[in-house]
Design an enzyme around this catalytic site. Structure first.
Site, PDB file in Angstrom:
ATOM      1  N   CYS A 133       0.836  -1.200   0.000  1.00 36.48           N
ATOM      2  CA  CYS A 133       0.000   0.000   0.000  1.00 36.48           C
ATOM      3  C   CYS A 133       0.876   1.258   0.000  1.00 36.48           C
ATOM      4  O   CYS A 133       1.417   1.643   1.044  1.00 36.48           O
ATOM      5  CB  CYS A 133      -0.926   0.004   1.215  1.00 36.48           C
ATOM      6  SG  CYS A 133      -1.955   1.477   1.316  1.00 36.48           S
ATOM      7  N   CYS A 136      -0.346   4.065   2.220  1.00 40.78           N
ATOM      8  CA  CYS A 136      -0.104   3.850   3.651  1.00 40.78           C
ATOM      9  C   CYS A 136       1.361   4.091   4.000  1.00 40.78           C
ATOM     10  O   CYS A 136       1.668   4.723   5.005  1.00 40.78           O
ATOM     11  CB  CYS A 136      -0.433   2.403   4.047  1.00 40.78           C
ATOM     12  SG  CYS A 136      -1.958   1.753   3.386  1.00 40.78           S
ATOM     13  N   ASP A 137       2.261   3.579   3.200  1.00 39.44           N
ATOM     14  CA  ASP A 137       3.665   3.489   3.606  1.00 39.44           C
ATOM     15  C   ASP A 137       4.624   4.351   2.792  1.00 39.44           C
ATOM     16  O   ASP A 137       5.805   4.442   3.138  1.00 39.44           O
ATOM     17  CB  ASP A 137       4.125   2.023   3.530  1.00 39.44           C
ATOM     18  CG  ASP A 137       3.331   1.138   4.489  1.00 39.44           C
ATOM     19  OD1 ASP A 137       2.953   1.636   5.570  1.00 39.44           O
ATOM     20  OD2 ASP A 137       3.079  -0.028   4.162  1.00 39.44           O
TER      21      ASP A 137
END
Ligand code: NDP
Length: 309
Positions: A133, A136-137
């Site tokens: 992701c 997300c990261d």
């Protein structure tokens, strides 16, 4: 016991739906699955869920959602729904141990799982440079070098997103073309810091305590086969997701990729009284905050349905 509503899936969508139903004093049971928490449990720091100015550990975030649901009176069981009969109301779900649960409405919030290549190194470096992701990261790879595996729309979108953060982004594509739409390919082509490596497969990762590179093979299985190492700091999978809908046995309409189809700008599915929330019905957003929002919508939709039934 017959419940007003059965919620299937213990992620942000399911827990949020449980919070809303419990606070409305609707009898509901949340069957959270064998790995409660869903995809948030495999991420590290979550910095894009509003309300946490310093970020929050993904596991803690979802554990807090679960605890919040319990605190407002939700019934939660850690079990797996093996099958469900949606042909008549009340609906009947069969759990893994053979016991049954009946409910007048059902919220499906079973999520979708990112697909991985199946390399041992993906597990070895989980949370240490391997991610599925970028939203997300990606933030953790500012001014670093990353690779995105895949040649579809998701891969192009992730590569484009990462190109705003990382100094260099490689796309590792197993064919000699991108499968993504022309528009997405164009966005990738416009970025100087994205390089597409065609005809390449990843066979391993390396690094001391975290990803430092990937072992790649170009033209795998041909006379021109060439093995080389690509130094990278982050390895992002974008080879598709698999929505968890098998237990539905085809009773609810899904799209060609297997995601549940919702209708009328609501969480209603093709079966009256059955609602879907979160990643299982949403290939596009795939964010915890979007899933939580969906869980709220599904609970409100289910309440409206139950009040009218
Ligand atoms: P896709 O199935 O479209 O693409 C998957 C990609 O991963 C393909 O390039 C595929 O390669 C590659 N791949 C699959 N398995 C492997 C493997 N084992 N090793 C290496 N590469 C592999 O998935 P997406 O997640 O990209 O998209 C899913 C759906 O969501 C699509 O319909 C897409 O259009 C849609 N979507 C739309 C977006 C938008 O419009 N903004 C954004 C994101 C998704 P190969 O081509 O060789 O099979």
């Amino acid at each position: 016991m017959n419940y007003k509503c059965l919620i299937i899936g213990g992620g942000p969508a399911g827990y949020t739906a449980a919070i809303y139903l419990a606070r409305a004093a609707m009898s509901a049971l949340l069957v959270e699955g064998p790995q409660p928490g869903g995809q948030l449990t495999t991420t590290t720091m979550v910095e894009n869920f509003p309300g946490f100015p310093d970020g929050v550990d993904g596991n803690m975030l979802v554990q807090n959602m679960r605890q919040q649901a319990i605190n407002v009176g939700a019934n939660i069981v850690t079990a797996t729904v093996r099958s469900i009969d949606l042909s008549q109301r009340p609906f009947t779900a069969v759990l893994e141990d053979g016991s049954t649960v009946t409910a007048d409405a059902v919220i499906i919030a079973t999520g979708a799982q990112a697909k991985y290549l199946g390399l041992d190194d993906e597990r070895k470096y989980a949370g240490l440079g391997v991610s599925a992701c970028a939203t997300c990261d990606g933030f953790f790879y500012r001014r670093k070098v990353v690779a995105v595996v895949g040649g579809g729309d998701t891969a192009c979108e992730e590569a484009h997103y990462l190109s705003n953060l990382a100094s260099r982004v490689y796309m590792i594509v197993r064919k000699n073309y991108l499968r993504a739409s022309a528009a997405m390919q164009q966005r990738v082509a416009e970025r100087d810091n994205i390089e597409v490596l065609y005809n390449c497969n990843t066979v391993g990762l390396y690094g001391e305590g975290g990803v430092e590179g990937a072992h790649l093979v170009r033209n795998l299985g041909t006379a021109d086969e060439e093995r080389f190492d690509l130094p990278i700091d982050g390895f992002f999978l974008a080879i598709g997701h698999a929505p968890a809908t098998a237990f539905l046995g085809g009773q609810v309409q899904v799209d060609e990729a297997g995601y549940i189809v919702t209708r009328d700008h609501s969480t209603a599915t093709s079966v009256d009284g059955v609602f879907a929330a979160g990643d299982v019905a949403n290939a596009q957003y795939r964010q915890a905050i979007a899933a939580a929002g969906d869980g709220c919508r599904a609970a409100l939709d289910a309440m409206t349905f139950l009040n009218q039934a």
